[in-house]
Design an enzyme around this catalytic site. Structure first.
Site, short mmCIF file in Angstrom:
data_model
loop_
_atom_site.label_atom_id
_atom_site.label_comp_id
_atom_site.label_asym_id
_atom_site.label_seq_id
_atom_site.Cartn_x
_atom_site.Cartn_y
_atom_site.Cartn_z
N HIS A 1 1.05 -1.41 -0.63
CA HIS A 1 -0.31 0.15 -0.10
C HIS A 1 0.69 1.27 -0.22
CE1 HIS A 1 -3.83 2.12 1.84
NE2 HIS A 1 -3.13 3.38 1.17
N LEU B 1 2.75 7.62 -4.10
CA LEU B 1 4.05 7.58 -4.59
C LEU B 1 3.78 9.43 -5.55
CD1 LEU B 1 4.97 4.91 -7.08
CD2 LEU B 1 6.40 6.10 -5.21
N ARG B 2 1.95 10.04 -5.56
CA ARG B 2 1.64 10.85 -5.70
C ARG B 2 2.44 10.53 -7.55
NH1 ARG B 2 -1.32 10.72 -1.80
NH2 ARG B 2 -0.40 12.14 -0.11
N ASN C 1 -4.95 7.29 -6.49
CA ASN C 1 -5.99 8.48 -6.07
C ASN C 1 -5.11 9.42 -6.05
OD1 ASN C 1 -4.22 8.12 -3.90
ND2 ASN C 1 -5.84 9.28 -2.30
N LYS D 1 -8.73 -0.54 -6.17
CA LYS D 1 -9.31 0.39 -4.89
C LYS D 1 -10.43 0.92 -4.85
CE LYS D 1 -8.03 1.83 -0.61
NZ LYS D 1 -6.37 2.48 -0.54
N HIS E 1 -10.47 1.12 1.69
CA HIS E 1 -10.07 1.90 3.26
C HIS E 1 -11.57 1.77 3.50
CE1 HIS E 1 -8.97 5.58 4.57
NE2 HIS E 1 -10.06 5.53 5.13
N LEU F 1 -5.20 9.23 8.01
CA LEU F 1 -6.79 8.26 7.63
C LEU F 1 -5.93 7.14 7.23
CD1 LEU F 1 -8.65 11.60 6.61
CD2 LEU F 1 -8.83 10.21 8.81
N ASP G 1 1.30 2.11 3.26
CA ASP G 1 0.64 3.91 3.37
C ASP G 1 1.32 5.42 3.24
OD1 ASP G 1 -1.54 5.45 2.56
OD2 ASP G 1 -2.58 5.18 4.58
N ALA H 1 -4.45 14.56 5.66
CA ALA H 1 -4.13 13.06 6.70
C ALA H 1 -2.91 12.82 5.58
CB ALA H 1 -4.80 13.01 6.51
#
EC number: 3.5.2.3
Length: 347
Positions: free
Chosen positions: A14, A17-18, A42, A100, A137, A220, A248, A264
């Protein structure tokens, strides 16, 4: 005398990396220690189609340092418009390894997530048929539910009914933070597993709130009370095959963290293995570190463990990590484990 431990090279199941400048800054930190990682989708806009995933994978691979041995394992962001055929084709081609599920509004960049679960049942039914895992999530977004109770509420009101409807669906409950989550994964029937983060093993809500608010511990799902932290540590260090590492690691610029309404996320890629060796050593369970970091995850995703190895050494002086990293857009703070770390990864 130096103590050492050699394990199979670990994976991260999980990882955020943006993109762009942030990805270029943080990717080398993961690739230095981890052979593979499940890449979270995301982004803005999110990775919702096979074409999106292919383009993102290409950007990741182009940003890898020369000589890096790292494989990004791509995922798709589940929306109420997701096409089951696109998902199946991407899985058949080996492009994606999971889908996801973000409840809409649950965390960073989750606005495009699922508001009505029944609307994505056609996708989930197809995933159950082809054996494609669903990463979840696991928090409700009902404003009437206390933020510290949202994981338990999700399990009781969403996950249990979902798995009753689709018993063949492979589910990974990500970043478990409560004893309730641990107990559910251990005791549930069917194909269920869970990831646990580095920071939830190292800290609890006292670290975030006592003596001042520490925004770099805000994440989160939010860190819980110490009793839940202890349950997570027992599960992680037990060697139980249903639990494995998902850091994460989720970088945000300091300007987005140190503000009146901060983002977060905890960035932990650089010192995760030192943190985990500390936890497993402290709990007398170094023998199970390899299972948690290197064996259980690949088994879950139908992959072989890495052939390469990693050696960790415990020294008589703490390992010094940089407090911050520079990116083209500003500084980024590394997770502070709140205790000296004597274990380090041998070069």
């Amino acid at each position: 005398m130096t103590q050492s431990l050699t394990i199979r090279r670990p994976d991260d199941w999980h990882l955020h990396l943006r993109d762009g400048a942030m990805m270029r800054a943080v990717l080398p930190e993961t690739a230095r220690h981890f052979a593979r990682a499940i890449i979270m989708p995301n982004l803005v806009p999110p990775v919702v189609t096979a074409q999106d995933a292919l383009a993102y994978r290409d950007r990741i691979e182009a940003a890898l340092p020369d000589g890096a041995d790292f494989t990004p394992l791509m995922t798709l962001y589940l929306t109420e418009q997701t096409d089951p055929d696109d998902v199946e084709a991407a899985f058949a081609d080996g492009l994606i390894h999971a889908v996801k599920l973000y409840p809409a509004g649950a965390t960073t960049n989750s606005q495009s997530g699922v508001a009505t679960l029944k609307n994505v049942y056609p996708v989930l039914e197809r995933m159950a048929q082809i054996g494609l895992p669903l990463c979840i999530h696991g928090e409700v977004t009902d404003p009437q539910v206390d933020i510290f109770d949202r994981e338990q509420a999700f399990i009781d009101t969403v996950l249990i009914p979902l798995r009753a409807d689709l018993p063949d669906l492979k589910v990974t409950l990500e970043h478990i933070t409560t004893s309730h989550g641990i107990d559910y994964v251990v005791g549930a029937d069917g194909d269920i597993a869970g990831t646990i983060t580095t920071h939830h093993l190292m800290i609890n809500r006292n670290h975030m709130l006592v003596g001042g608010i520490r925004p770099h511990y805000y994440c989160l799902p939010i860190v819980k009370r110490a009793s839940h932290q202890h349950a997570l540590r027992r599960a992680a260090t037990s060697g139980h095959p249903r639990f494995f590492l998902g850091t994460d690691s989720a970088p945000h610029l300091d300007g987005a963290k140190e503000t009146a309404c901060g983002c977060a996320g905890v960035f932990s890629a650089t010192n995760t293995m030192s943190c985990l060796a500390h936890v497993f050593d402290e709990d007398g369970a170094l023998v199970n570190l390899e299972a948690f970091t290197s064996l259980n995850g690949p088994a879950r995703y139908g992959l072989a463990p890495n052939a390469a190895t990693m050696t960790l050494e415990k020294r008589d002086h703490p390992t010094n990590y940089p407090a911050k990293f520079d990116t083209d857009d500003g500084p980024l703070t590394l997770f502070d484990p709140s205790t000296p770390l004597y274990w380090h990864v041998k070069d």
